[in-house]
Design a protein around this motif. Structure first.
Motif, short mmCIF file in Angstrom:
data_model
loop_
_atom_site.label_atom_id
_atom_site.label_comp_id
_atom_site.label_asym_id
_atom_site.label_seq_id
_atom_site.Cartn_x
_atom_site.Cartn_y
_atom_site.Cartn_z
N THR A 95 0.81 -1.21 0.00
CA THR A 95 0.00 0.00 0.00
C THR A 95 0.85 1.27 0.00
O THR A 95 0.30 2.37 -0.09
CB THR A 95 -0.94 0.03 1.22
OG1 THR A 95 -0.14 0.00 2.41
CG2 THR A 95 -1.91 -1.14 1.19
N ARG A 99 -0.76 5.13 0.43
CA ARG A 99 -0.93 5.91 -0.81
C ARG A 99 -1.52 5.08 -1.95
O ARG A 99 -1.92 5.63 -2.97
CB ARG A 99 0.41 6.49 -1.23
CG ARG A 99 0.94 7.55 -0.28
CD ARG A 99 2.19 8.20 -0.82
NE ARG A 99 3.19 7.23 -1.23
CZ ARG A 99 4.26 6.90 -0.51
NH1 ARG A 99 4.48 7.47 0.64
NH2 ARG A 99 5.13 6.02 -0.97
N LEU A 100 -1.56 3.76 -1.77
CA LEU A 100 -2.02 2.87 -2.84
C LEU A 100 -2.99 1.85 -2.25
O LEU A 100 -2.70 1.22 -1.24
CB LEU A 100 -0.80 2.17 -3.46
CG LEU A 100 -1.00 1.34 -4.70
CD1 LEU A 100 -1.45 2.22 -5.86
CD2 LEU A 100 0.32 0.66 -5.08
N ARG A 101 -4.13 1.72 -2.89
CA ARG A 101 -5.09 0.70 -2.45
C ARG A 101 -4.59 -0.67 -2.90
O ARG A 101 -3.97 -0.78 -3.96
CB ARG A 101 -6.46 0.95 -3.08
CG ARG A 101 -7.14 2.21 -2.64
CD ARG A 101 -8.50 2.46 -3.30
NE ARG A 101 -8.53 2.12 -4.71
CZ ARG A 101 -9.37 1.23 -5.26
NH1 ARG A 101 -10.26 0.61 -4.52
NH2 ARG A 101 -9.34 0.99 -6.55
#
Length: 132
Positions: A95, A99-101
């Motif tokens: 993740t 910041r990133l799903r």
């Protein structure tokens, strides 16, 4: 026309087609949230493919067949690395500090696997056509 020039022209043509398709499909898939990671990654790879094809197309000189074959085989080895890195990203789904799903990480990884595999095939076919 030399075999290296013919192979270079063929690779540029195929890379242009693949890059164009990647940009178009990636652009469409980048819009919905559930396919955004895959779409963005595909779009970026397509843009890079198109840039490489344009730069290569603009060159007057091409490497000799032996050197071109070596370049293509090195690229094929790098493509295997892309596939492995993409698979790791898809499985691990980092993740990056929130910041990133995970779904986007999986999409980015799967797109890298697809792009690496396609470029591997393109490079290997071209290198094989230069075999002695």
């Amino acid at each position: 026309m030399s075999s290296a020039r013919i192979v270079t022209s063929t690779v540029v043509h195929r890379l242009t087609r693949w890059g164009t398709a990647s940009v178009l499909v990636g652009g469409v898939l980048a819009l919905p949230r559930r396919t955004r990671g895959f779409g963005v990654q595909t779009l970026m790879w397509g843009a890079i493919d198109l840039m490489l094809a344009a730069v290569t197309r603009g060159r007057d000189r091409v490497p000799r067949a032996r050197i071109l074959r070596r370049i293509l085989l090195v690229n094929a080895a790098l493509d295997i690395g892309y596939v492995a890195a993409g698979a790791l990203l898809a499985v691990r789904t980092p993740t990056l500090g929130g910041r990133l799903r995970p779904a986007d990480a999986r999409g980015h990884g799967l797109a890298i696997v697809l792009q690496g595999a396609a470029l591997f095939v393109l490079d290997l076919i071209a290198a094989r056509s230069l075999r002695r």
